[in-house]
Design a protein around this motif. Structure first.
Motif, PDB file in Angstrom:
ATOM      1  N   LYS A  12       0.763  -1.250   0.054  1.00 40.45           N
ATOM      2  CA  LYS A  12       0.041   0.102  -0.061  1.00 40.45           C
ATOM      3  C   LYS A  12       0.917   1.235   0.038  1.00 40.45           C
ATOM      4  O   LYS A  12       0.314   2.304  -0.751  1.00 40.45           O
ATOM      5  CB  LYS A  12      -1.017   0.089   1.167  1.00 40.45           C
ATOM      6  CG  LYS A  12      -2.092  -1.006   1.111  1.00 40.45           C
ATOM      7  CD  LYS A  12      -2.779  -1.083   2.587  1.00 40.45           C
ATOM      8  CE  LYS A  12      -4.037  -2.338   2.285  1.00 40.45           C
ATOM      9  NZ  LYS A  12      -4.373  -2.569   3.353  1.00 40.45           N
ATOM     10  N   LEU A  13       1.852   1.310   0.983  1.00 34.66           N
ATOM     11  CA  LEU A  13       2.629   2.481   0.796  1.00 34.66           C
ATOM     12  C   LEU A  13       3.612   2.610  -0.442  1.00 34.66           C
ATOM     13  O   LEU A  13       3.414   3.766  -1.029  1.00 34.66           O
ATOM     14  CB  LEU A  13       3.830   2.185   1.962  1.00 34.66           C
ATOM     15  CG  LEU A  13       4.724   3.242   2.160  1.00 34.66           C
ATOM     16  CD1 LEU A  13       4.317   4.845   2.337  1.00 34.66           C
ATOM     17  CD2 LEU A  13       5.836   3.162   3.435  1.00 34.66           C
ATOM     18  N   ASP A  14       4.056   1.588  -0.930  1.00 33.76           N
ATOM     19  CA  ASP A  14       4.610   1.579  -2.378  1.00 33.76           C
ATOM     20  C   ASP A  14       3.983   1.825  -3.415  1.00 33.76           C
ATOM     21  O   ASP A  14       4.195   3.074  -4.280  1.00 33.76           O
ATOM     22  CB  ASP A  14       5.311   0.197  -2.680  1.00 33.76           C
ATOM     23  CG  ASP A  14       6.403  -0.256  -2.104  1.00 33.76           C
ATOM     24  OD1 ASP A  14       6.885   0.398  -1.188  1.00 33.76           O
ATOM     25  OD2 ASP A  14       6.804  -1.290  -2.004  1.00 33.76           O
ATOM     26  N   HIS A  15       2.548   1.630  -3.451  1.00 31.32           N
ATOM     27  CA  HIS A  15       1.609   2.055  -4.437  1.00 31.32           C
ATOM     28  C   HIS A  15       1.229   3.476  -4.419  1.00 31.32           C
ATOM     29  O   HIS A  15       1.380   4.297  -5.193  1.00 31.32           O
ATOM     30  CB  HIS A  15       0.207   1.268  -4.282  1.00 31.32           C
ATOM     31  CG  HIS A  15      -0.630   1.334  -5.308  1.00 31.32           C
ATOM     32  ND1 HIS A  15      -0.476   1.366  -6.805  1.00 31.32           N
ATOM     33  CD2 HIS A  15      -1.954   2.160  -5.114  1.00 31.32           C
ATOM     34  CE1 HIS A  15      -1.514   1.842  -7.499  1.00 31.32           C
ATOM     35  NE2 HIS A  15      -2.356   2.381  -6.534  1.00 31.32           N
ATOM     36  N   TYR A  16       0.990   3.977  -3.046  1.00 29.01           N
ATOM     37  CA  TYR A  16       1.005   5.498  -2.769  1.00 29.01           C
ATOM     38  C   TYR A  16       2.049   6.109  -3.396  1.00 29.01           C
ATOM     39  O   TYR A  16       2.005   7.264  -3.900  1.00 29.01           O
ATOM     40  CB  TYR A  16       0.629   5.725  -1.434  1.00 29.01           C
ATOM     41  CG  TYR A  16       0.190   6.930  -1.008  1.00 29.01           C
ATOM     42  CD1 TYR A  16      -0.937   7.318  -1.331  1.00 29.01           C
ATOM     43  CD2 TYR A  16       1.082   7.959  -0.301  1.00 29.01           C
ATOM     44  CE1 TYR A  16      -1.447   8.694  -1.219  1.00 29.01           C
ATOM     45  CE2 TYR A  16       0.716   9.258  -0.121  1.00 29.01           C
ATOM     46  CZ  TYR A  16      -0.519   9.430  -0.329  1.00 29.01           C
ATOM     47  OH  TYR A  16      -1.205  10.712  -0.199  1.00 29.01           O
ATOM     48  N   LYS A  25       5.936   0.294 -11.146  1.00 30.22           N
ATOM     49  CA  LYS A  25       6.279  -0.766  -9.898  1.00 30.22           C
ATOM     50  C   LYS A  25       7.547  -1.419 -10.745  1.00 30.22           C
ATOM     51  O   LYS A  25       7.608  -1.575 -11.707  1.00 30.22           O
ATOM     52  CB  LYS A  25       5.055  -1.782  -9.833  1.00 30.22           C
ATOM     53  CG  LYS A  25       5.610  -3.006  -8.801  1.00 30.22           C
ATOM     54  CD  LYS A  25       4.240  -3.738  -8.820  1.00 30.22           C
ATOM     55  CE  LYS A  25       4.554  -4.974  -7.680  1.00 30.22           C
ATOM     56  NZ  LYS A  25       5.728  -5.670  -7.778  1.00 30.22           N
ATOM     57  N   GLY A  26       8.483  -1.632  -9.682  1.00 29.42           N
ATOM     58  CA  GLY A  26       9.581  -2.222 -10.038  1.00 29.42           C
ATOM     59  C   GLY A  26      10.898  -1.524 -10.920  1.00 29.42           C
ATOM     60  O   GLY A  26      11.703  -1.770 -11.255  1.00 29.42           O
ATOM     61  N   GLN A  27      10.512   0.006 -11.202  1.00 29.22           N
ATOM     62  CA  GLN A  27      11.629   0.918 -11.748  1.00 29.22           C
ATOM     63  C   GLN A  27      12.462   1.343 -10.903  1.00 29.22           C
ATOM     64  O   GLN A  27      13.479   1.671 -11.428  1.00 29.22           O
ATOM     65  CB  GLN A  27      10.608   2.132 -12.272  1.00 29.22           C
ATOM     66  CG  GLN A  27      11.373   3.100 -13.276  1.00 29.22           C
ATOM     67  CD  GLN A  27      10.325   3.992 -13.660  1.00 29.22           C
ATOM     68  OE1 GLN A  27       9.180   4.130 -13.105  1.00 29.22           O
ATOM     69  NE2 GLN A  27      10.880   4.932 -14.616  1.00 29.22           N
ATOM     70  N   MET A  28      12.501   1.200  -9.522  1.00 32.07           N
ATOM     71  CA  MET A  28      13.338   1.719  -8.594  1.00 32.07           C
ATOM     72  C   MET A  28      14.050   0.575  -8.048  1.00 32.07           C
ATOM     73  O   MET A  28      14.867   1.091  -6.822  1.00 32.07           O
ATOM     74  CB  MET A  28      12.912   2.838  -7.881  1.00 32.07           C
ATOM     75  CG  MET A  28      12.162   3.915  -8.636  1.00 32.07           C
ATOM     76  SD  MET A  28      13.404   4.857  -9.122  1.00 32.07           S
ATOM     77  CE  MET A  28      12.505   5.816 -10.270  1.00 32.07           C
ATOM     78  N   VAL A  29      14.575  -0.528  -8.508  1.00 33.49           N
ATOM     79  CA  VAL A  29      15.232  -1.350  -7.588  1.00 33.49           C
ATOM     80  C   VAL A  29      16.499  -1.057  -7.286  1.00 33.49           C
ATOM     81  O   VAL A  29      16.968  -1.285  -6.001  1.00 33.49           O
ATOM     82  CB  VAL A  29      15.196  -2.905  -8.493  1.00 33.49           C
ATOM     83  CG1 VAL A  29      15.939  -3.814  -7.736  1.00 33.49           C
ATOM     84  CG2 VAL A  29      13.672  -3.378  -8.533  1.00 33.49           C
ATOM     85  N   ILE A  33      17.760  -0.591  -3.565  1.00 30.10           N
ATOM     86  CA  ILE A  33      19.121  -1.511  -2.914  1.00 30.10           C
ATOM     87  C   ILE A  33      20.059  -0.377  -2.400  1.00 30.10           C
ATOM     88  O   ILE A  33      20.790  -0.774  -1.321  1.00 30.10           O
ATOM     89  CB  ILE A  33      19.703  -2.315  -3.929  1.00 30.10           C
ATOM     90  CG1 ILE A  33      18.836  -3.408  -4.360  1.00 30.10           C
ATOM     91  CG2 ILE A  33      21.243  -2.672  -3.732  1.00 30.10           C
ATOM     92  CD1 ILE A  33      19.341  -4.177  -5.469  1.00 30.10           C
ATOM     93  N   LEU A  34      20.423   0.732  -3.138  1.00 32.05           N
ATOM     94  CA  LEU A  34      21.158   1.748  -2.481  1.00 32.05           C
ATOM     95  C   LEU A  34      20.703   2.385  -1.111  1.00 32.05           C
ATOM     96  O   LEU A  34      21.532   2.315  -0.330  1.00 32.05           O
ATOM     97  CB  LEU A  34      21.374   2.784  -3.433  1.00 32.05           C
ATOM     98  CG  LEU A  34      22.505   3.926  -3.052  1.00 32.05           C
ATOM     99  CD1 LEU A  34      23.806   3.718  -2.504  1.00 32.05           C
ATOM    100  CD2 LEU A  34      22.408   5.137  -4.244  1.00 32.05           C
ATOM    101  N   ALA A  35      19.338   2.510  -1.296  1.00 28.72           N
ATOM    102  CA  ALA A  35      18.864   3.295   0.128  1.00 28.72           C
ATOM    103  C   ALA A  35      18.822   2.142   1.358  1.00 28.72           C
ATOM    104  O   ALA A  35      19.313   2.475   2.301  1.00 28.72           O
ATOM    105  CB  ALA A  35      17.476   3.381  -0.210  1.00 28.72           C
TER     106      ALA A  35
END
Length: 160
Positions: A12-16, A25-29, A33-35
């Motif tokens: 829910k948080l990710d979707h928001y 979705k999945g664009q910031m893998v 990982i760096l975060a």
């Protein structure tokens, strides 16, 4: 431990966040990982376990716990992006806090390279073992995750 409810909260948080920032979705893998690695460093800094040159003790447990659950957020989010889920397994504490931190760094790097289910599960497992070395209980983890999840929603609403 019931990881499903935490994955649901994270979804829910990710979707928001994805909606707010027009991200697929999945664009910031790689960014996640760096975060995760940055959060791991912040956590290590609060424990001070590697600061052999200093006599100052670790931060209070509440601060360490809050930093720890930041990493849980990113691990859950990465699992959602990669299509993998961690399921509870028996944890076995091994070694010092420093050794546990180094194990997590190593497994996160391996996960970045492989991006397969085995490396994801290993990274998650190693992170939970680190939590054991920090004295974090399952109940504390869940409560702290729920608190931080609510804060993360508030931050998004405030333009964080």
């Amino acid at each position: 431990m019931d990881w499903k409810s935490l994955y649901d909260m994270q979804r829910k948080l990710d979707h928001y966040i994805e909606e707010q920032h027009e991200i697929e979705k999945g664009q910031m893998v790689d960014e996640k990982i760096l975060a995760m690695l940055v959060e791991l460093g912040e956590l290590a800094n609060e424990t001070r376990c590697f600061k052999f040159w200093s006599t100052k003790g670790p931060s209070e447990k509440a601060i360490i716990l809050e930093e720890y659950v930041d990493g849980v957020h990113f691990l859950l989010s990465l699992g959602l992006d990669l299509g993998y889920r961690y399921t509870s397994t028996s944890l076995k504490e091994s070694g010092s806090q420093t050794a546990a931190f180094l194990a997590v760094y190593s497994s996160i790097q391996h996960m970045k390279k492989e991006k397969d289910e085995q490396s994801y599960v290993k990274a998650f497992y190693d992170y939970l073992v680190l939590g054991l070395t920090l004295g974090i209980t399952e109940k504390e983890l869940i409560e702290a995750y729920e608190r931080k999840n609510a804060i993360n929603f508030e931050r998004q609403n405030e333009g964080y």
